[in-house]
Design a protein around this motif. Structure first.
Motif, PDB file in Angstrom:
ATOM      1  N   SER A   2       0.825  -1.190   0.000  1.00 46.62           N
ATOM      2  CA  SER A   2       0.000   0.000   0.000  1.00 46.62           C
ATOM      3  C   SER A   2       0.862   1.244   0.000  1.00 46.62           C
ATOM      4  N   PHE A   3       0.207   2.405  -0.171  1.00 46.55           N
ATOM      5  CA  PHE A   3       0.978   3.632  -0.284  1.00 46.55           C
ATOM      6  C   PHE A   3       1.650   3.967   1.035  1.00 46.55           C
ATOM      7  N   PHE A   4       2.745   4.750   0.956  1.00 42.37           N
ATOM      8  CA  PHE A   4       3.506   5.124   2.132  1.00 42.37           C
ATOM      9  C   PHE A   4       2.843   6.306   2.821  1.00 42.37           C
ATOM     10  N   ALA A   5       2.684   6.206   4.109  1.00 43.07           N
ATOM     11  CA  ALA A   5       2.077   7.299   4.858  1.00 43.07           C
ATOM     12  C   ALA A   5       3.056   8.449   4.967  1.00 43.07           C
ATOM     13  N   ARG A   6       2.532   9.650   5.072  1.00 44.03           N
ATOM     14  CA  ARG A   6       3.367  10.826   5.253  1.00 44.03           C
ATOM     15  C   ARG A   6       3.759  10.935   6.719  1.00 44.03           C
ATOM     16  N   LYS A   7       4.724  10.143   7.080  1.00 47.79           N
ATOM     17  CA  LYS A   7       5.166  10.104   8.468  1.00 47.79           C
ATOM     18  C   LYS A   7       6.679  10.058   8.497  1.00 47.79           C
ATOM     19  N   ASN A  67      12.355  10.831   2.799  1.00 43.58           N
ATOM     20  CA  ASN A  67      11.015  11.414   2.758  1.00 43.58           C
ATOM     21  C   ASN A  67      10.666  11.925   1.361  1.00 43.58           C
ATOM     22  N   ARG A  68      11.674  12.466   0.651  1.00 44.31           N
ATOM     23  CA  ARG A  68      11.421  12.990  -0.704  1.00 44.31           C
ATOM     24  C   ARG A  68      11.160  11.881  -1.704  1.00 44.31           C
ATOM     25  N   HIS A  69      11.614  10.668  -1.394  1.00 42.74           N
ATOM     26  CA  HIS A  69      11.538   9.586  -2.372  1.00 42.74           C
ATOM     27  C   HIS A  69      10.627   8.442  -1.935  1.00 42.74           C
ATOM     28  N   THR A  70       9.762   8.680  -0.964  1.00 44.75           N
ATOM     29  CA  THR A  70       8.871   7.602  -0.547  1.00 44.75           C
ATOM     30  C   THR A  70       7.900   7.201  -1.662  1.00 44.75           C
ATOM     31  N   GLY A  71       7.465   8.155  -2.462  1.00 46.33           N
ATOM     32  CA  GLY A  71       6.576   7.828  -3.583  1.00 46.33           C
ATOM     33  C   GLY A  71       7.278   6.940  -4.598  1.00 46.33           C
ATOM     34  N   TRP A  72       8.523   7.280  -4.926  1.00 42.75           N
ATOM     35  CA  TRP A  72       9.308   6.453  -5.851  1.00 42.75           C
ATOM     36  C   TRP A  72       9.507   5.057  -5.275  1.00 42.75           C
ATOM     37  N   GLN A  76       8.333   1.401  -6.934  1.00 42.11           N
ATOM     38  CA  GLN A  76       9.285   0.352  -7.265  1.00 42.11           C
ATOM     39  C   GLN A  76       8.974  -0.940  -6.510  1.00 42.11           C
ATOM     40  N   MET A  77       8.582  -0.822  -5.254  1.00 42.92           N
ATOM     41  CA  MET A  77       8.275  -2.019  -4.472  1.00 42.92           C
ATOM     42  C   MET A  77       6.983  -2.672  -4.949  1.00 42.92           C
ATOM     43  N   GLY A 257      20.158  -2.373  -7.399  1.00 43.65           N
ATOM     44  CA  GLY A 257      18.957  -2.573  -8.179  1.00 43.65           C
ATOM     45  C   GLY A 257      18.454  -1.267  -8.722  1.00 43.65           C
ATOM     46  N   ARG A 258      17.134  -1.116  -8.835  1.00 40.49           N
ATOM     47  CA  ARG A 258      16.589   0.158  -9.257  1.00 40.49           C
ATOM     48  C   ARG A 258      16.989   1.203  -8.244  1.00 40.49           C
ATOM     49  N   GLU A 259      17.269   2.390  -8.711  1.00 38.91           N
ATOM     50  CA  GLU A 259      17.912   3.367  -7.832  1.00 38.91           C
ATOM     51  C   GLU A 259      17.325   4.759  -8.001  1.00 38.91           C
TER      52      GLU A 259
END
Length: 261
Positions: A2-7, A67-72, A76-77, A257-259
């Motif tokens: 699931s999506f990453f929470a803004r925490k 924190n800046r790359h949690t969406g990325w 990828q996961m 891996g993916r980076e």
């Protein structure tokens, strides 16, 4: 996933933990003497993402970078296939054919190929605690046998001689060839159809003649393995799933891996 929470991620020893709707995701933090920037890598199924930072880097900056790359990281996961255990009753491919693992404590030997009412099976003798290791050892032995036979056949055709053949469980490469003539292959190729294993062997042997990916190299590769294009397509579409088999218990260090950088 699931999506990453803004925490804000919590730091425990050498890792961050990020809260998600499905639980905590662990991100290993590693300092590297040659690192100049902060990078985030996703290695494969069952392996935690790795945040690499300079030796003198700041954990505060590492946290901001994460924190800046949690969406990325989430995207990828989400692409990773789910881990498949090597356990009694679960399937494992052998030369492209699914075999069901059957624990057979009363059998002699280690692992034998057979059939039952469900189809092809791998009978695994001995104690249940050693089942996973015995299956892995069996697959590696079979890989060594098939790869060495294929390599020597192609090498004889080209009139070249590899210095050594090595076997690894790497994520980013199925095979490689050094300038000194050392060939390296992923043992997981034994799980792919035979044409895929043969193509990888032809590919690396061709590098003993052409240490490049020029037009001449690909001509040589296709001459050795006419199914080159079909095998490459299989690896691109089906290959990543092979890394998911047994990944839930792998203890190998993550490979590049993916980076994100």
């Amino acid at each position: 996933m699931s999506f990453f929470a803004r925490k804000t991620p919590a730091l425990k020893a050498d890792r961050f933990e990020i809260a998600t709707e499905s639980g905590l995701v662990t991100v290993d933090v590693r300092r590297h003497p040659r690192a100049r920037n902060y990078t985030l890598r996703v290695s494969g199924p069952g392996k935690p993402p790795v945040l690499t930072m300079p030796v003198r880097g700041s954990l505060t900056e590492a946290e901001r970078f994460l924190n800046r790359h949690t969406g990325w990281l989430r995207r990828q996961m989400d692409k990773l296939p789910p881990a498949i255990p090597i356990a009694d009753g679960w399937p494992v491919p052998l030369r492209g054919v699914l075999h069901t693992i059957r624990h057979a404590p009363g059998r002699r030997g280690t692992v034998t190929v057979g059939e039952d009412e469900t189809g092809p099976v791998l009978h695994v003798a001995g104690d249940a605690a050693h089942l996973r290791r015995r299956v892995m050892d069996f697959l590696k032995r079979e890989a060594r046998r098939d790869i060495e036979a294929s390599v020597m056949r192609h090498a004889e055709r080209l009139g070249v001689t590899p210095k050594a053949i090595r076997y690894r469980d790497q994520i980013t490469r199925w095979g490689s060839c050094t300038a000194t003539g050392h060939l390296s292959f992923s043992w997981r190729l034994i799980m792919a159809p035979p044409m895929v294993l043969d193509y990888l062997c032809a590919h690396e042997v061709a590098h003993l003649r052409e240490m490049n990916h020029s037009h001449r190299f690909w001509q040589l590769c296709r001459a050795l393995c006419p199914e080159t294009e079909q095998a490459r397509h299989w690896l691109n579409t089906q290959g990543p799933a092979l890394h998911a088999i047994g990944a839930e218990e792998d203890a190998l260090p993550p490979a590049a891996g993916r980076e994100a950088a």
